[in-house]
Scaffold this active site. Structure first.
Site, PDB file in Angstrom:
ATOM      1  CB  ILE A  14      -0.992  -0.008   1.190  1.00  0.00           C
ATOM      2  CG1 ILE A  14      -2.064   1.067   1.010  1.00  0.00           C
ATOM      3  CG2 ILE A  14      -0.270   0.180   2.521  1.00  0.00           C
ATOM      4  CD1 ILE A  14      -2.987   0.826  -0.156  1.00  0.00           C
ATOM      5  CE  LYS A  90      -8.276  -0.201   3.774  1.00  0.00           C
ATOM      6  NZ  LYS A  90      -8.532  -1.655   3.762  1.00  0.00           N
TER       7      LYS A  90
END
Length: 314
Positions: A14, A90
């Site tokens: 990510i 998140k």
């Protein structure tokens, strides 16, 4: 104002896919260092731990944390106690209470904490929220299905306790739903499917209720191959709104609405910069509350074992 000196922690998929490209375009932040046990970032100072990074480079004012949620609390608490602003990927943590603890730390040390929800920055989310304000909402249907082997190749942590399993992508859908609906919802039924060899679910079916009889049904699955499905359909008395492609596409009664290009992480870093400038924090835990409720209320069933690679001898 001069760019905020930032350290990026957890250099995995990510970080490389989203954070690094957005930071390279940001006028608000200057990426000066990275901390990761197994990887580095070219052109900046690299360290194996956050503590080592912050001790060696005290001029770092903010950190962005991209490691798995199980390891995030300790690192975030350390950074906040040192007076650093913190942005959390998140989900913001493995539990609600640990994130609430971080919010208290940020307040006591006078720094900003940003629990980010990247899917809320999808281009269709804001326009969807605005359109729904004038409608009577009847029913919401969420279908969020993707291939864990494609998006999280070999990442066993996602099926460990605290890794959330299918709720890792599913929480993106919940972050959008809680952003666009003008009323609260609460879980009233849930079915969770666990692989026999894993601690987190690979599929989930959820049902929610609203204050005036509205219903929300959500189906999450980590086993979809081929085209991926990230759709939210909202039926109202004034028409049907459809968010697809994770919020990148918006249609009303089948007619596509014009939207700007996708730039979710650019939006997150702009928001983080605004919070720092204003001396504020933003810690909305409503999507994580719904996931926690699913683990509390959910009926559990078990399916075949899941392996990222075929078992030896198969």
């Amino acid at each position: 104002m001069a760019p905020v000196k930032l350290g990026l922690v957890g250099i995995g998929k990510i970080a490389r896919d989203q954070h690094l490209p957005s930071l390279s375009r940001s006028d608000d932040f200057d990426l000066v260092a990275a901390a990761s046990r197994n990887a580095g970032v070219e052109g900046v100072a690299n360290f194996t731990s956050t503590g080592e990074m912050l001790e060696a480079m005290p001029d770092i004012a903010a950190v962005s944390l991209c490691m798995p949620p199980q390891a995030r609390h300790q690192v975030a608490a350390e950074a906040l106690a040192m007076g650093k602003h913190v942005m959390l990927e998140k989900p913001p943590g493995a539990t609600l209470s640990e994130v609430e603890h971080l919010a208290g730390l940020a307040a006591s040390h006078g720094v900003s904490l940003f629990a980010s929800w990247h899917s809320r920055e999808a281009p269709g989310v804001g326009p969807a929220r605005d359109w729904l304000k004038g409608q009577r909402i009847l029913k919401v249907t969420v279908t969020w299905k993707e291939d864990v082997r494609h998006w999280h190749p070999g990442q066993d942590w996602i099926f460990e306790a605290g890794g959330l399993g299918v709720f890792d992508p599913g929480i993106n859908a919940l972050s959008i739903v809680t952003k666009i609906l003008p009323f609260p919802i609460w879980l009233n039924e849930a079915g969770l499917t666990f692989p026999q060899n894993r601690q987190a679910p690979i599929a989930a079916d959820l049902g929610f209720a609203g204050p005036n009889g509205e219903t929300v049904k959500a189906e999450f699955d980590f086993r979809q191959t081929g085209p991926q499905t990230w759709d939210i359909v909202v039926e109202t008395d004034g028409g049907t709104l459809t968010l697809s492609m994770g919020g990148a596409k918006l249609a009303i009664d089948g007619e596509d609405r014009p939207l700007p290009p996708e730039a979710e992480y650019d939006g997150l870093y702009a928001r983080f910069a605004a919070l720092i400038a204003a001396g504020d924090s933003e810690v909305d835990l409503s999507p994580l509350h719904h996931v926690a409720d699913a683990f509390l209320l959910g009926r559990r069933e078990f399916t075949e074992a899941f392996h990222f690679d075929p078992p030896a001898g198969s």
